[in-house]
Motif scaffolding. Sequence first.
Motif, PDB file in Angstrom:
ATOM      1  N   UNK A   1     -40.719  -5.382   6.680  1.00 18.70           N
ATOM      2  CA  UNK A   1     -41.650  -6.359   7.251  1.00 18.70           C
ATOM      3  C   UNK A   1     -41.281  -7.748   6.735  1.00 18.70           C
ATOM      4  N   UNK A   2     -40.014  -8.055   6.835  1.00 19.85           N
ATOM      5  CA  UNK A   2     -39.469  -9.322   6.329  1.00 19.85           C
ATOM      6  C   UNK A   2     -38.095  -9.489   6.954  1.00 19.85           C
ATOM      7  N   UNK A   3     -37.888 -10.591   7.642  1.00 13.73           N
ATOM      8  CA  UNK A   3     -36.611 -10.820   8.314  1.00 13.73           C
ATOM      9  C   UNK A   3     -35.540 -11.125   7.268  1.00 13.73           C
ATOM     10  N   UNK A   4     -34.449 -10.373   7.273  1.00 12.77           N
ATOM     11  CA  UNK A   4     -33.332 -10.590   6.353  1.00 12.77           C
ATOM     12  C   UNK A   4     -32.140 -11.112   7.149  1.00 12.77           C
ATOM     13  N   UNK A   5     -31.648 -12.285   6.766  1.00 13.17           N
ATOM     14  CA  UNK A   5     -30.529 -12.909   7.460  1.00 13.17           C
ATOM     15  C   UNK A   5     -29.441 -13.270   6.454  1.00 13.17           C
ATOM     16  N   UNK A   6     -28.225 -13.418   6.948  1.00 13.35           N
ATOM     17  CA  UNK A   6     -27.085 -13.804   6.127  1.00 13.35           C
ATOM     18  C   UNK A   6     -26.335 -14.912   6.855  1.00 13.35           C
ATOM     19  N   UNK A   7     -25.533 -15.687   6.151  1.00 13.54           N
ATOM     20  CA  UNK A   7     -24.826 -16.805   6.772  1.00 13.54           C
ATOM     21  C   UNK A   7     -23.886 -16.326   7.878  1.00 13.54           C
ATOM     22  N   UNK A   8     -24.070 -16.916   9.086  1.00  8.63           N
ATOM     23  CA  UNK A   8     -23.265 -16.536  10.242  1.00  8.63           C
ATOM     24  C   UNK A   8     -22.716 -17.756  10.962  1.00  8.63           C
ATOM     25  N   UNK A   9     -21.652 -17.516  11.703  1.00  8.85           N
ATOM     26  CA  UNK A   9     -21.100 -18.551  12.564  1.00  8.85           C
ATOM     27  C   UNK A   9     -21.874 -18.561  13.882  1.00  8.85           C
ATOM     28  N   UNK A  10     -21.590 -19.530  14.721  1.00 12.75           N
ATOM     29  CA  UNK A  10     -22.297 -19.657  15.995  1.00 12.75           C
ATOM     30  C   UNK A  10     -22.091 -18.438  16.889  1.00 12.75           C
ATOM     31  N   UNK A  11     -20.943 -17.760  16.729  1.00 11.00           N
ATOM     32  CA  UNK A  11     -20.671 -16.581  17.561  1.00 11.00           C
ATOM     33  C   UNK A  11     -21.333 -15.318  17.011  1.00 11.00           C
TER      34      UNK A  11
END
Length: 225
Positions: free
Chosen positions: A85-95
């Motif tokens: 119940x928590x959005x987990x994101x990591x560094x990504x490029x535009x693609x």
Amino acid sequence: MAEAGIAHTALPLEAIPEKSAGKGEGLTLIIYMLELALHAIPENLKKTVYSKVELMAPRSDGVLLFYGLCGNVLGKIEEDFRALDCRVSILKEENGEIVDDCIGAVLGGRGHYLEALKSCRGAGTFFLTPMWAVNWREMIRTAGLSRNPDDIEMSKFVFDYAGYKRVARVNTGLAYEKDFDARVKEFSTLFEFEVTDLEGTLQLVENCYAKTKASMLEACPHSQT
């Protein structure tokens, strides 16, 4: 943060409330810093990052990891925590591809990273951001170049054997490390490296933060991250 004029409060982890106890409106930004050079042992990096995400998730509506693939151990972290119940994101490029590492992130992504490598014209090049420049001795130790970071001769032997001839000074636009130029000069002098300058960019990092923040606030209007 104080020098940048950003008001902040330093708290022990146990003093940070779980999100269900949060009151008021607006955004609370929590910065949790991990120890240096965890990527030296990829499995240790994965274990540590995953455990910290589990620790911070109850206190957050969203978590943005300032990491890349780093040995390909974090490539599935968003998928692995999808049920939280928590959005987990990591560094990504535009693609949508995860960045390779911290150098790729501040150079603007894989394409710019490859262009930087090509510009070195085949000469082995060591990249130093402000953080790595100030902590280069610890980097040498954790990278396994030498157990003793003060044993310059041993480190120099390893660098020579690997074909390194240059050090790239990556200007990220951040001035939080006051001794950046001096440390790059020290490094280049000790190992007899030519210094080349590369202009970095924070655009990729800023875009990832903006996207994470926007998606989190859309889902939880009274969020903290």
